[in-house]
Design a protein around this motif. Structure first.
Motif, PDB file in Angstrom:
ATOM      1  N   ASP A  55      10.462  29.229  52.740  1.00  0.00           N
ATOM      2  CA  ASP A  55      11.366  30.124  52.026  1.00  0.00           C
ATOM      3  C   ASP A  55      12.795  29.997  52.531  1.00  0.00           C
ATOM      4  N   SER A  72      10.801  32.497  47.354  1.00  0.00           N
ATOM      5  CA  SER A  72       9.501  32.359  46.702  1.00  0.00           C
ATOM      6  C   SER A  72       8.593  33.532  47.044  1.00  0.00           C
ATOM      7  N   PHE A  76       6.949  36.225  44.507  1.00  0.00           N
ATOM      8  CA  PHE A  76       5.518  36.493  44.531  1.00  0.00           C
ATOM      9  C   PHE A  76       5.255  37.995  44.617  1.00  0.00           C
ATOM     10  N   SER A 122       3.870  29.330  35.212  1.00  0.00           N
ATOM     11  CA  SER A 122       4.904  29.561  36.223  1.00  0.00           C
ATOM     12  C   SER A 122       5.589  28.262  36.624  1.00  0.00           C
ATOM     13  N   GLN A 126       9.678  27.472  36.198  1.00  0.00           N
ATOM     14  CA  GLN A 126      10.558  26.889  37.207  1.00  0.00           C
ATOM     15  C   GLN A 126      11.261  25.646  36.673  1.00  0.00           C
ATOM     16  N   ALA A 289       8.870  34.325  38.321  1.00  0.00           N
ATOM     17  CA  ALA A 289       8.653  33.053  39.017  1.00  0.00           C
ATOM     18  C   ALA A 289       9.871  32.147  38.878  1.00  0.00           C
ATOM     19  N   ALA A 292      12.888  32.340  41.533  1.00  0.00           N
ATOM     20  CA  ALA A 292      12.728  31.913  42.925  1.00  0.00           C
ATOM     21  C   ALA A 292      13.489  30.626  43.215  1.00  0.00           C
ATOM     22  N   THR A 294      13.304  27.296  45.153  1.00  0.00           N
ATOM     23  CA  THR A 294      12.268  26.441  45.732  1.00  0.00           C
ATOM     24  C   THR A 294      12.635  24.983  45.504  1.00  0.00           C
ATOM     25  N   GLN A 300       6.065  27.238  43.227  1.00  0.00           N
ATOM     26  CA  GLN A 300       5.975  28.572  42.676  1.00  0.00           C
ATOM     27  C   GLN A 300       4.771  28.720  41.758  1.00  0.00           C
ATOM     28  N   GLN A 304       2.033  31.670  42.388  1.00  0.00           N
ATOM     29  CA  GLN A 304       1.680  32.637  41.350  1.00  0.00           C
ATOM     30  C   GLN A 304       0.190  32.573  41.003  1.00  0.00           C
TER      31      GLN A 304
END
Length: 474
Positions: A55, A72, A76, A122, A126, A289, A292, A294, A300, A304
């Protein structure tokens, strides 16, 4: 025939005749095409969630002065906050009361195969996310517009999810909180509703960062406390656990109908309440999601997918075991949160209803503020008007919370089932078509892991045909 009866008839026709089969079929297809990702990569899911270095590293790599990204883990937590709510306590009780104990088996089934669906939606969120002034933004409306090139369908989804989560879903949370408070403390629904609406409005005007902060504090505390109580009750009745599983399995296939209708009702209630609880395929969790930060879309998606297990296989099962152990589900008149409170009262005394009232206050309240964000992201997709956003915030955090406080149990649940059907159908069509990109991303992620890369990364050039369509992933 009243409006509630009409909605009930429409819901039974939609769910019983087609949507259940489509939902299960998509889950099985995604499970097969991802190589059973929800089982084979469960270790990676936990690693991604618990490794703080992931993270912090991801946030530092992509964070800049103009964007306040959430991690992330925060994404979540917000998505779990919306899953962990009335579905875990009132929804499970309602499923058992109407469909019988066997509905829990079908909740488990929809969670096991639905986690693959959650992974796909999810991951796509992203992939197609966009940069916003405060954070990333995305979800089904965005991947429908960019991936399918159908603006009208994207707007339709945005309208459905705003009606479902931002409005009617919040009414269920408020209704359940008020019922629990009345059962435990004798507090009038209207008073509790007014207080909830006031606090909700304060929070929702604070944005996703405040929502993430509040949920990060509330969700772990409430989930752990509820799990501990459930474990204690189960341990106290450990000799009854084989009987509990026997009742669930026999009733699931119509072999032993203890309560509710026939096997059709058992399956339908299990799938509907399972979907309401874990949201896999509904298109809700992808909205958060996408926010986030990432290094790879699959990360992700995996996190999820883990949220579905957390919700249904753990928290929903806890409630189901407590209710079946108590045996009160066979009595008439018990439904919703009142049945859960009665079951706990029979096991731990008068402290049971009080604990459930406090638990549902945190469970459902975190869901209210998480649901608000789902609606906000989609209202912003349709229009950037500050006036429209202000109206939505007042409706979501204030008016619909008050409506749920005073409306009947049956009406609020029927409204949610109605909008959930159309919302889910719209999202399933989209991810069934676009799922091939999630499969390619998963192949890329697995390839990098096999090559010894601890933290796989993604660049949009890896999918040449989408390189000019993806706003992020430079």
């Amino acid at each position: 025939m009243g409006i509630n009866d009409i909605i009930t008839s429409v819901n039974d026709a939609i769910w019983g005749n087609c949507l259940i089969y489509v939902l299960i079929g998509c889950g099985l297809w995604f499970t097969w095409r991802t190589g059973f990702v929800q089982f084979r990569m469960i270790g990676e899911m936990f690693r991604l969630l618990t490794d703080a270095a992931v993270d912090t590293a991801d946030s530092k790599k992509q964070k800049d002065k103009t964007h306040k990204h959430i991690s992330s883990f925060q994404a979540f937590i917000v998505s779990v906050a919306t899953r962990v709510g009335t579905g875990n306590l009132a929804g499970v009780a309602s499923a058992i009361a109407i469909g019988g104990p066997g509905s829990i088996f079908w909740m488990w089934v929809i969670a096991l195969i639905g986690s693959a669906t959650a992974f796909v939606e999810s991951t796509l969120a992203q992939l197609y996310k966009q940069k916003d002034k405060d954070s990333y933004i995305g979800g089904p409306a965005y991947y429908i517009q960019k991936g399918l090139k159908k603006r009208w369908m994207a707007i339709l989804f945005a309208i459905f999810i705003t009606l479902q989560f931002g409005l009617t879903n919040n009414s269920i949370q408020a209704n359940t909180i008020c019922t629990a408070m009345e059962e435990a403390f004798g507090l009038p629904h209207l008073w509790v509703g007014c207080i909830m609406a006031a606090v909700s409005l304060i929070i929702v005007f604070g944005g996703i960062q405040r929502i993430a902060h509040v949920c990060t504090v509330l969700v772990p505390i409430m989930a752990v406390c509820y799990l501990l109580l459930a474990i204690v009750i189960i341990a106290m009745n450990i000799e009854l656990i084989p009987h509990v599983f026997k009742v669930i399995v026999l009733d699931a296939f119509g072999i032993q109908q203890v309560a509710g209708g026939g096997i059709g009702m058992t399956i339908m209630m299990g799938v509907k309440r399972g979907l309401f609880s874990n949201e896999a395929g509904e298109g809700s969790a992808p909205n958060v999601a996408a926010t986030a930060t990432t290094s790879h879309p699959v990360k992700q998606g995996l996190i999820q997918a883990l949220g579905v297990f957390t919700d249904t296989l753990m928290l929903c099962s806890c409630t189901a075991f407590i209710i079946i152990i108590s045996g009160l589900y066979t009595a008439s008149g018990g439904d919703g949160i009142a049945l859960t409170q009665s079951a706990l009262k029979s096991e731990v005394g008068h402290v049971g209803p009080v604990f459930v009232a406090l638990a549902i206050l945190f469970f459902a309240y975190s869901t209210i503020i998480g649901n608000y964000y789902y609606g906000e992201a989609n209202v912003r997709f349709i229009t950037k008007s500050p006036a429209v956003m202000t109206i939505y915030r007042i409706l979501s955090g204030g008016i619909m919370v008050l409506f749920g406080a005073v409306a009947s149990f049956d009406l609020v649940w029927n409204l949610v089932d109605f909008f959930m059907a159309f919302l889910t159908a719209c999202n399933l069509i989209a991810i069934a078509i676009l799922g091939r990109y999630a499969f390619r991303l998963l192949d890329d992620y697995r390839t990098q892991k096999r090559q010894g890369v601890k933290e796989p990364t993604f660049h949009r050039s890896k999918i040449p045909e989408l390189e000019n369509e993806l706003e992020c992933w430079d």
